[in-house]
Design an enzyme around this catalytic site. Structure first.
Site, mmCIF file in Angstrom:
data_model
loop_
_atom_site.group_PDB
_atom_site.id
_atom_site.type_symbol
_atom_site.label_atom_id
_atom_site.label_comp_id
_atom_site.label_asym_id
_atom_site.label_seq_id
_atom_site.Cartn_x
_atom_site.Cartn_y
_atom_site.Cartn_z
ATOM 1 N N ASP A 245 -5.747 9.140 10.576
ATOM 2 C CA ASP A 245 -4.456 8.583 10.952
ATOM 3 C C ASP A 245 -4.025 9.049 12.328
ATOM 4 O O ASP A 245 -4.257 10.194 12.715
ATOM 5 C CB ASP A 245 -3.391 8.980 9.923
ATOM 6 C CG ASP A 245 -3.502 8.147 8.656
ATOM 7 O OD1 ASP A 245 -3.335 6.916 8.765
ATOM 8 O OD2 ASP A 245 -3.782 8.705 7.584
ATOM 9 N N GLU B 129 0.870 -1.178 0.000
ATOM 10 C CA GLU B 129 0.000 0.000 0.000
ATOM 11 C C GLU B 129 0.899 1.217 0.000
ATOM 12 O O GLU B 129 1.682 1.409 0.933
ATOM 13 C CB GLU B 129 -0.858 0.030 1.259
ATOM 14 C CG GLU B 129 -2.060 -0.872 1.172
ATOM 15 C CD GLU B 129 -2.912 -0.813 2.434
ATOM 16 O OE1 GLU B 129 -3.792 -1.654 2.565
ATOM 17 O OE2 GLU B 129 -2.670 0.067 3.291
#
Ligand SMILES: Cc1ncc(COP(=O)(O)O)c(C=O)c1O
Lengths: 402, 269
Positions: free
Chosen positions: B62, B51
């Site tokens: 995040d 990824e």
């Protein structure tokens, strides 16, 4: 196709992590099923009347008008909707009480919020005190410093203020941190968004709750002058006081003016004029106009007023700009500081630096409307909040004896 | 069709009764050369899928480790375009599936309808856009379909079962199950439980399912793989060991060691 109610033209929507979708769907149902009920409306309106002090007055600023336009050639009358007289000192309380009441009805046990100027933080802290819910407010470090009185107020009200040190350390970053908290605690926590921005249904919910401003103002000006205003002005950060004022006039032939923060100038890289200089993007859950670079990184905004220091804007304003129904102008830091002093000395009202941006364009709007009407204009301006919180900035920027 | 690499990889692993190891890297942290070196080290150590994180200034899903990496990457020129360049370079020497992961604003800036074609050309197999639920992004989805690039859906612990058909309708490649209600790098997910839920999600989707967020150690990886998930994602821990190392070589070595350990954990070795 996306749910149509989530969009204002091409703007709006719900661009969030999957984790948050259920909470936004739950809130959307609550907006449709709980907010319109008699019991919710009675409880909220009862608080607005007895606790906030609504309706707020509509006041004619004669000395300021005379000062701005001594011959009254362009500016006939200037009417101020006094949201500064709301309990806690700004329009933000209308929204905070509504959302925290709704969260309580949804069984949420904790409230979080972001704040720039601290007015929304204070309003949320206040609503949480009223409803007996714990509250935590995210605030950029820059704003913690420049709006210190509001930090102390929140703490006094039992709220924990969490300084945010990432990015530009202002409103955008406070909102990032609040969203991270929400992603983590979404099952138990309501995120009380402070402006008509963010993912659906927040722009709609906040505008609904703030519409009380325009509904009252429209009725009041009709009572006092037997006519509608020739134009309406409000400052635009995320856009809640502006949309709350504008909505009541959507069906009237009344021009609407939103004033954004030009910081040190829209041609510098230090401004927050999102509508004037932004492009289509996605920030904090909505497709809207955003200050963003060619790579799609959000640019840091700048304004002397913490409440306008934000690189996005509520999607409904982006749509009103696109359709031309509202016109968006700008005012610089310097303009805001100068007019704040004028308003204080002519009217005895210390206005918030956010609100000052709208005042700074009064004469320009009066000139435009005079052109159109062929007579001096009668203007209505949303005086969104009071400026005690800004005294340190005023003293620093205007000198020892401002 | 480029999407085929994902199906091939998961298919081949399944016949060997193995769990896919998916490794996340923030592109451009601290440089493109580092990302390439670490990506190659990860593949050598047994990663099956990469990824490639497209750095974004405001990554609201995040945690602090990836958010800080993203911020630093941007300071050093990291971008969606760099992620495409990274994919092109890796594709020259590897057939591993490559997935671009990130947020929607950089995609809008690049051009929603232009990205899938450019991604396919760079050898990218899938797009995973964190803040793009299935209700949004129709132009991107159509362009992705036309370009043969898979749109990977995320399923969260808070996703109601009624939503799943909508999430799976256009899904190809694999499904990403988020093991924690929280941001990347969050601690404390009971991974065994999460893995079981993920397995059931994958069965309902009719696609391979990978589980991620909060996986750090070989023991975590092995706990998840025992639940029968098709893949395990490691992100924050990879970024963390890279951040701690002081030069490119040390970073690549640290990633190699981390990924080797995780591989052993998955393979029950
Ligand atoms: C007094 C005042 N006016 C205006 C604003 C700007 O917000 P909005 O555009 O949502 O009204 C703020 C925000 O903090 C404020 O405190």
């Amino acid at each position: 196709m996306p749910q149509s109610s989530a969009y204002f033209g091409e703007f709006g929507g719900r661009f969030v992590a999957e984790t948050l979708v259920f909470a936004l769907e739950e809130l959307e149902r609550a907006v449709q099923e709980i907010v319109p009920t008699e019991s919710f409306q009675n409880e909220w309106r009862g608080l607005l009347a007895d606790y906030v002090g609504r309706p707020t007055p509509l006041y004619r600023a004669k000395r300021l008008a005379e000062r701005l336009d001594p011959t009254a050639e362009n500016l006939g009358e200037l009417w101020l909707k006094r949201e500064d007289l709301c309990h806690t000192g700004a329009h933000k309380i209308n929204n905070a009480l509504g959302q925290v009441l709704l969260a309580k009805k949804l069984g949420k046990q904790r409230i979080i919020a972001e704040t720039g100027a601290g007015q929304h933080g204070v309003a949320t802290a206040t609503a949480c005190a009223v409803f007996g819910l714990p509250c935590e407010v995210y605030m950029g470090e820059v704003d913690v410093a420049r709006q210190a009185p509001n930090v102390a107020r929140m703490q006094m009200l039992g709220t924990r203020v969490i300084p945010v040190s990432s990015g530009s350390r202002t409103l955008k970053d406070a909102m990032n941190e609040a969203m991270r908290d929400w992603v983590t605690n979404v099952r138990t926590t309501h995120y009380c968004v402070g402006s008509a921005a963010g993912p659906h249904p927040f722009p709609t919910l906040v505008a609904d709750l703030q519409s009380v401003i325009g509904i009252e103002a429209r009725r009041q000006i009709l009572e006092k002058t037997n006519a509608l205003p020739d134009a309406v002005l409000a400052c635009v950060g995320g856009g809640s006081n502006a949309i709350g004022t504008f909505r009541a006039f959507f069906d009237d032939p009344v021009p609407l003016y939103g004033i954004e923060a030009a910081g040190e100038g829209v041609d510098t890289d230090k401004h927050a004029a999102t509508i004037t200089r932004g492009r289509v993007g996605v920030l904090h859950g909505a497709r809207t106009l955003v200050l963003t670079d060619d790579d799609g990184q959000i640019q840091e905004a700048h304004s002397i007023s913490a409440g306008l220091d934000y690189p996005g804007v509520g999607p409904e304003h982006a749509a009103l700009h696109r359709s031309g129904r509202a016109v968006y102008l700008t005012a610089t830091d310097h303009d805001a500081l100068q007019i704040t002093r004028e308003v204080a000395r002519t009217e005895g009202i210390l206005i918030a630096l956010e609100t000052a941006h709208a005042f700074a364009r009064v004469l320009d709007v009066a000139r435009r409307e005079r052109e159109r009407l062929g007579r001096p204009a009668r203007l209505l301006l949303c005086l969104s909040g009071r400026g005690d919180k800004d005294l340190a900035t005023l003293r620093e920027r205007l000198g020892g004896e401002p | 069709m480029s999407g085929g690499r994902i199906e091939q990889t998961f298919g081949a692993l399944k016949t060997r009764n193995k769990t896919a190891l998916v490794v996340y890297l923030t592109v451009g942290e601290p440089s493109l050369a580092d990302t390439l070196a670490c990506a190659r080290a990860a593949l050598e150590a047994g990663a099956d899928v990469l990824e490639l994180g497209m750095p974004f200034s405001d990554p609201t899903a995040d945690g602090p480790v990836i958010a800080a990496a993203s911020y630093r990457a941007i300071q050093r020129g990291g971008s969606l375009k760099m992620a495409l360049a990274c994919a092109s370079e890796l594709r020259k020497s590897s057939a591993a599936p490559l997935v671009l992961m990130g947020y929607y604003n950089p995609v809008v800036a690049f051009g929603e309808t232009a990205l899938p074609g450019a991604a396919a050309q760079a050898g990218v197999d899938g797009l995973l856009i964190v803040d793009l639920p299935p209700e949004e992004g129709a132009p991107l989805r159509e362009a992705a379909k036309a370009a043969g690039v898979a749109m990977i859906p995320l399923v969260a612990p808070t996703t109601r079962p009624e939503r799943e058909p909508k999430l799976f309708a256009e899904a190809r490649g694999f499904v990403y199950y988020v093991t924690v209600t929280g941001v990347t790098g969050a601690k404390g997910a009971p991974l065994g439980e999460a893995g079981k839920t993920a397995r059931a999600v994958g069965d309902r989707a009719g696609l391979p399912v990978v589980a991620g967020f909060g996986v750090r150690t070989p023991a975590d990886a092995s706990a998840l793989s025992r639940t029968g998930v098709d893949g395990v994602v490691v992100g924050t821990e990879v970024v963390r060991v890279m951040t701690e190392a002081t030069d490119t070589e040390a970073r690549a070595r640290a990633v190699f060691e981390l990924v080797s350990g995780l591989r052993r954990g998955l393979d029950g070795g």
